[in-house]
Design a protein around this motif. Structure first.
Motif, PDB file in Angstrom:
ATOM      1  N   ARG A  73       0.849  -1.423  -0.160  1.00 51.59           N
ATOM      2  CA  ARG A  73      -0.070  -0.017  -0.020  1.00 51.59           C
ATOM      3  C   ARG A  73       0.751   1.171   0.071  1.00 51.59           C
ATOM      4  O   ARG A  73       1.558   1.702   0.909  1.00 51.59           O
ATOM      5  CB  ARG A  73      -0.753   0.122   1.110  1.00 51.59           C
ATOM      6  N   TRP A  74       1.125   1.796  -1.020  1.00 50.89           N
ATOM      7  CA  TRP A  74       1.725   3.141  -1.230  1.00 50.89           C
ATOM      8  C   TRP A  74       1.131   4.214  -0.591  1.00 50.89           C
ATOM      9  O   TRP A  74       0.042   4.611  -1.197  1.00 50.89           O
ATOM     10  CB  TRP A  74       2.200   3.251  -2.922  1.00 50.89           C
ATOM     11  N   ARG A  75       1.841   5.067   0.120  1.00 51.49           N
ATOM     12  CA  ARG A  75       1.358   6.284   0.755  1.00 51.49           C
ATOM     13  C   ARG A  75       2.272   7.568   0.218  1.00 51.49           C
ATOM     14  O   ARG A  75       3.497   7.223   0.160  1.00 51.49           O
ATOM     15  CB  ARG A  75       1.201   6.211   2.063  1.00 51.49           C
ATOM     16  N   GLN A  76       1.679   8.555   0.178  1.00 54.54           N
ATOM     17  CA  GLN A  76       2.361   9.972  -0.098  1.00 54.54           C
ATOM     18  C   GLN A  76       3.151  10.259   1.080  1.00 54.54           C
ATOM     19  O   GLN A  76       2.946  10.147   2.361  1.00 54.54           O
ATOM     20  CB  GLN A  76       1.343  11.118  -0.376  1.00 54.54           C
ATOM     21  N   TRP A  77       4.405  10.803   0.938  1.00 53.97           N
ATOM     22  CA  TRP A  77       5.126  11.340   1.953  1.00 53.97           C
ATOM     23  C   TRP A  77       4.566  12.417   2.877  1.00 53.97           C
ATOM     24  O   TRP A  77       3.772  13.352   2.233  1.00 53.97           O
ATOM     25  CB  TRP A  77       6.449  11.829   1.330  1.00 53.97           C
ATOM     26  N   ASP A  78       4.650  12.416   3.909  1.00 54.21           N
ATOM     27  CA  ASP A  78       4.057  13.539   4.956  1.00 54.21           C
ATOM     28  C   ASP A  78       5.074  13.917   5.792  1.00 54.21           C
ATOM     29  O   ASP A  78       5.754  13.358   6.700  1.00 54.21           O
ATOM     30  CB  ASP A  78       2.883  12.679   5.757  1.00 54.21           C
TER      31      ASP A  78
ATOM     32  N   GLY B  18       6.322   7.209  10.413  1.00 54.91           N
ATOM     33  CA  GLY B  18       6.709   6.957   9.281  1.00 54.91           C
ATOM     34  C   GLY B  18       5.354   6.348   8.234  1.00 54.91           C
ATOM     35  O   GLY B  18       5.592   5.655   7.181  1.00 54.91           O
ATOM     36  N   GLN B  19       4.389   6.696   8.873  1.00 54.87           N
ATOM     37  CA  GLN B  19       3.043   6.164   8.355  1.00 54.87           C
ATOM     38  C   GLN B  19       2.236   7.158   7.544  1.00 54.87           C
ATOM     39  O   GLN B  19       2.154   8.238   8.278  1.00 54.87           O
ATOM     40  CB  GLN B  19       2.297   5.653   9.420  1.00 54.87           C
ATOM     41  N   GLY B  20       2.110   6.979   6.274  1.00 56.51           N
ATOM     42  CA  GLY B  20       1.481   7.967   5.661  1.00 56.51           C
ATOM     43  C   GLY B  20       0.113   7.757   5.590  1.00 56.51           C
ATOM     44  O   GLY B  20      -0.402   6.861   6.294  1.00 56.51           O
ATOM     45  N   THR B  21      -0.533   9.004   5.265  1.00 59.35           N
ATOM     46  CA  THR B  21      -2.165   8.977   5.271  1.00 59.35           C
ATOM     47  C   THR B  21      -2.879   8.937   3.845  1.00 59.35           C
ATOM     48  O   THR B  21      -4.050   8.822   3.916  1.00 59.35           O
ATOM     49  CB  THR B  21      -2.724  10.074   6.144  1.00 59.35           C
ATOM     50  N   ILE B  22      -2.175   9.315   3.071  1.00 59.23           N
ATOM     51  CA  ILE B  22      -2.784   9.635   1.528  1.00 59.23           C
ATOM     52  C   ILE B  22      -2.236   8.621   0.535  1.00 59.23           C
ATOM     53  O   ILE B  22      -1.031   8.247   0.392  1.00 59.23           O
ATOM     54  CB  ILE B  22      -2.420  10.985   0.908  1.00 59.23           C
ATOM     55  N   ASP B  23      -3.438   7.847  -0.025  1.00 55.38           N
ATOM     56  CA  ASP B  23      -3.013   6.532  -0.916  1.00 55.38           C
ATOM     57  C   ASP B  23      -2.678   7.188  -2.353  1.00 55.38           C
ATOM     58  O   ASP B  23      -3.271   8.156  -2.709  1.00 55.38           O
ATOM     59  CB  ASP B  23      -4.254   5.828  -0.782  1.00 55.38           C
TER      60      ASP B  23
END
Length: 476
Positions: free
Chosen positions: A148-153, A162-167
């Motif tokens: 599951r790839w997430r956008q850098w935040d 290190g957990q993103g929120t935007i897919d």
């Protein structure tokens, strides 16, 4: 990013609660889930190599709660930079503290046969959730479907461990691995130039036409108006990473209707994490976290640029993806400019030839374009100050690549091809990490006045050398 002197500050280190340094264990944690499927020997070797490097031992010049961290903003243009920014981080280096959590890494090695066709690959992700790295299985089309790839935040790096929120890719909510993609920094210029050359192949742009770049408003990232040929902008964008030239090319893409078709092309090819989104049509700037690239999709894009006969892989719609996505002339131009890269100081460190620091990386030939009569490299007024001729005599490969950095990004992506009689390996290597210019080695020396400062931890050079040594042995 190297368009002018100075470090980029993107605001990733806003003040937050202190945490246990990454090298120490604070509590017993459950073992992370492993992705489904088999992984290649390339992937297993890459994971072991990354783990042995102990990236968590780097030091942070702007640790959470420090004055340096509080001074970092969150600019719209992540790669806008000033000499004051650079001076601030250089001055903070002696007081740097241990990094507070495991660094984020996304690395891929894509092996090619003698005709340029991908034959094997290895992708490894490292994060606070996967402190020793995790090898990612891929299918026959070199797609990682269990991530599951997430956008850098920037703020979420510490606040969310290190957990993103935007897919980035829809429909991956049930994937085993959840990974926040690193901002790609100047490696994003691969997408920009690919898009412009696609327009040239379609007759919508002429490489030798003069493009009047008139930004409104003028941004710190892009600079003022210029008028150069498209070919010259491409050269400056890829060989010495000019932000101004790249902004002009992004604006050109907007004006010729090329942005949306480019992003759709990436989706159609199955390169779903490659997204050149959120840029400003008025000046070509506003480079932010909505621009995404994974190491695996970047490697596949480079495989197309490098060229291969027939089907390279099958797209999600069942159609073959081939190197005909660019004309032979466009691929030749693209490869020529990547082969003239001036900044050889991350996975390869030949610009720093002969010193005790940094460690030697990929043993590449340093392009003659940048070498002066005394053998030292100067790139757009950036002086490296070491004689590279001894390393050129010992070189084993050509490395056609693009580097990039901001304070919380280090990136390098390119094609390695052995010189005659030097081992026969051909492979693509891409590394993205949050260990940008903000992070330093404990043994890093200072550079003399007028000499370009070290931009990366030398652990990346050690990674590049280890990968190349492994690939050389596999091709015997």
């Amino acid at each position: 990013m190297y368009a002018s002197a100075g470090l980029v500050l993107s605001g990733s280190l806003l003040a937050c609660s202190a945490e246990t340094p990454a090298g120490k264990v604070s509590a017993v944690q459950a073992a992370p889930k492993l992705p489904k499927g088999k992984v290649s020997p390339v992937a297993k070797n890459l994971r072991a190599t990354l783990d042995k490097l102990r990236l968590q031992e780097v030091l942070d010049t702007a640790p959470p709660g420090s004055a340096q961290a509080r001074s970092l903003g969150n600019p719209v243009d992540k790669e806008a930079q000033t000499t004051t920014d650079r001076a601030r981080l250089l001055a903070a280096a002696p007081a740097a503290k241990p990094i507070v959590q495991q660094p984020q890494v996304d690395a891929t090695v894509l092996e090619l046969d003698r005709r340029g066709r991908p034959v094997s690959s290895g992708t490894v992700l490292m994060s606070p959730a996967y402190k020793n790295g995790v090898a990612i299985p891929v299918d026959r089309n070199f797609t990682a479907k269990d991530v599951r790839w997430r956008q850098w935040d920037d703020k979420g790096w510490y606040a969310n461990k290190g957990q993103g929120t935007i897919d980035v890719v829809p429909g991956r909510e049930k994937a085993t691995v959840d990974h926040m993609l690193n901002y790609p920094a100047s490696v994003l210029k691969l997408m920009v130039n690919f898009g412009v050359l696609r327009l040239a192949d379609q007759g919508k742009v002429k490489l030798d036409e003069t493009f009047d770049y008139k930004p409104d408003p003028v941004s710190p990232l892009c600079g003022g108006a210029t008028a150069k040929t498209v070919r010259q902008y491409i050269d400056e964008s890829l060989t010495w990473s000019s932000n101004g030239a790249s902004c002009a090319l992004v604006k050109l893409l907007h004006e010729r209707g090329g942005i949306d078709p480019l992003n759709q092309t990436f989706q159609d090819f199955g390169l779903q994490t490659l997204q050149l989104k959120g840029t400003n049509p008025a000046n070509g700037g506003r480079w932010s976290n909505s621009i995404t690239m994974s190491s695996l999709d970047t490697a596949k894009l480079l495989a197309l640029v490098n060229g291969a006969p027939g089907k390279v892989w099958t797209a999600p719609n069942g159609k073959p993806v081939t190197s005909k996505v660019l004309s032979p002339a466009s691929r030749k131009l693209f490869m020529s400019k990547l082969g003239q890269q001036g900044y050889n100081d991350m996975l390869s460190t030949t610009n720093w030839c002969g010193g005790t620091y940094p460690a030697p990386g990929i043993p590449q030939v340093t392009p003659s374009r940048w070498i002066g009569k005394d053998g030292t490299v100067t790139v757009n007024a950036s002086k490296f100050g070491r004689d590279v001729r001894p390393c050129n005599k010992k070189a084993e490969v050509r490395f056609s690549h693009k580097t990039g950095w901001v304070n919380n990004t280090a990136s390098d992506a390119g094609i390695v091809r052995a010189l005659p009689g030097k081992g026969g390996r051909t492979y693509i290597v891409v590394v993205f990490s949050n260990l940008g210019t903000q992070y330093v080695d404990a043994n890093r020396p200072s550079t003399p006045p007028g000499i370009y400062p070290f931009s990366y931890t030398e652990k990346f050079a050690k990674l590049g050398r280890a990968i190349d040594t492994y690939e050389k042995k596999r091709r015997r």
